[in-house]
Design an enzyme around this catalytic site. Structure first.
Site, mmCIF file in Angstrom:
data_model
loop_
_atom_site.group_PDB
_atom_site.id
_atom_site.type_symbol
_atom_site.label_atom_id
_atom_site.label_comp_id
_atom_site.label_asym_id
_atom_site.label_seq_id
_atom_site.Cartn_x
_atom_site.Cartn_y
_atom_site.Cartn_z
ATOM 1 N N SER A 151 30.373 145.033 107.922
ATOM 2 C CA SER A 151 30.298 143.633 107.252
ATOM 3 C C SER A 151 31.572 142.987 107.066
ATOM 4 O O SER A 151 32.734 143.486 107.331
ATOM 5 C CB SER A 151 29.576 143.837 105.907
HETATM 6 N N1 SAH Z 1 27.648 150.036 105.549
HETATM 7 C C1 SAH Z 1 27.931 149.886 106.887
HETATM 8 C C2 SAH Z 1 27.473 148.739 107.716
HETATM 9 C C3 SAH Z 1 25.789 149.010 108.166
HETATM 10 S S1 SAH Z 1 25.207 148.214 109.301
HETATM 11 C C4 SAH Z 1 29.548 149.910 107.248
HETATM 12 O O1 SAH Z 1 30.122 149.668 106.346
HETATM 13 O O2 SAH Z 1 30.034 149.954 108.457
HETATM 14 C C5 SAH Z 1 23.567 148.718 108.711
HETATM 15 C C6 SAH Z 1 23.225 150.375 109.122
HETATM 16 O O3 SAH Z 1 21.967 150.442 108.576
HETATM 17 C C7 SAH Z 1 23.181 150.640 110.450
HETATM 18 O O4 SAH Z 1 23.981 151.426 110.795
HETATM 19 C C8 SAH Z 1 21.705 150.927 110.646
HETATM 20 O O5 SAH Z 1 21.316 152.082 111.608
HETATM 21 C C9 SAH Z 1 21.419 151.356 109.224
HETATM 22 N N2 SAH Z 1 19.823 151.214 108.992
HETATM 23 C C10 SAH Z 1 18.832 150.593 109.252
HETATM 24 N N3 SAH Z 1 17.826 150.896 108.807
HETATM 25 C C11 SAH Z 1 17.978 152.073 108.016
HETATM 26 C C12 SAH Z 1 17.078 152.795 107.314
HETATM 27 N N4 SAH Z 1 15.904 152.817 107.326
HETATM 28 N N5 SAH Z 1 17.670 154.272 106.855
HETATM 29 C C13 SAH Z 1 18.844 154.334 107.103
HETATM 30 N N6 SAH Z 1 19.911 153.393 107.729
HETATM 31 C C14 SAH Z 1 19.202 152.568 108.370
#
Ligand code: SAH
Length: 208
Positions: free
Chosen positions: A61
């Site tokens: 983000s």
């Molecule tokens: N917080 C992260 C950014 C996350 S991007 C950072 O600081 O880099 C969103 C993430 O959510 C992705 O890696 C994706 O694989 C994960 N995601 C999506 N659906 C999910 C689910 N049901 N359970 C766990 N992770 C999930």
């Protein structure tokens, strides 16, 4: 080798200028080397106030959004936090400096492994990782003082709402595709109070 210290200081100034006033949040962000969490080819962009791609079509983000979400959690240092969507591990790392323990769930194994390696290399130890579908939460360690979703959903799964303590705070991107808002939810004795604070654009939560 870029002068990351200088770029980092500039980013802090930018965030202050955008109204981020919580100095504990800004100092936690300064403790985490964002350049270590982005792809090598994008390291020179690590301190721009922009979201960046990470492997497997996911994104890290924008720093401003991370600062807003982290501030909205109103951390005192004593909380146990559940994060859904570990991704690069950047948001989780920042949280470790502001709470007692972070529990983070990611569904994509390669991302989880890389995030864990990075965070261990930074000698951060108050974090536990789990591979799985975060829409189910983490029942064995619930309830949590705080919950943060870093993937968007059209409706917050009930399993997550009920893993929040009474008096606890949840921050999540909610909405359909283009119309997504960051919502801050406070659980009261018999309700969930919602406050919409910012339009955002997060990758979707995928339920397995
Ligand atoms: N917080 C992260 C950014 C996350 S991007 C950072 O600081 O880099 C969103 C993430 O959510 C992705 O890696 C994706 O694989 C994960 N995601 C999506 N659906 C999910 C689910 N049901 N359970 C766990 N992770 C999930």
């Amino acid at each position: 080798m870029e002068d990351f210290q200088n770029l980092k200081a500039q980013l802090t100034m930018t965030l202050r200028g955008l109204g981020i006033t919580d100095s504990s949040v800004l100092s936690a962000m300064e403790k985490v080397p964002r350049e270590d969490f982005v792809p090598v080819a994008l390291r020179q962009h690590a301190y721009e106030n922009a979201s960046l791609p990470i492997p497997m079509d996911q994104t890290i983000s924008q720093p401003y959004v991370i600062a807003r979400m982290t501030s909205a959690l109103k951390l005192t240092g004593r909380e146990r936090i559940l994060e859904i969507g570990t991704g690069s591990g950047y948001q989780a790392s920042i949280l470790t400096f502001l709470c007692r323990r972070v529990y983070t769930v990611e569904r994509l194994h390669p991302l989880l492994v890389e995030a864990e390696n990075r965070i261990r290399a930074l000698r951060i130890s108050n974090i536990t990782f789990r591979l799985g579908d975060g829409s189910l939460g983490w029942p064995e360690t619930a309830p949590f003082d705080r919950i943060i979703l870093t993937c968007g959903c059209t409706k917050i799964p009930d399993a997550l709402l009920y893993q929040l303590k009474i008096g606890g705070i949840m921050v999540a991107p909610v909405g359909d595709g283009r119309d997504q808002q960051l919502v801050v939810i406070t659980r009261t004795e018999n309700d969930f109070a919602k406050d919409y604070i910012l339009p955002v654009r997060f990758v979707p939560m995928v339920e397995d």
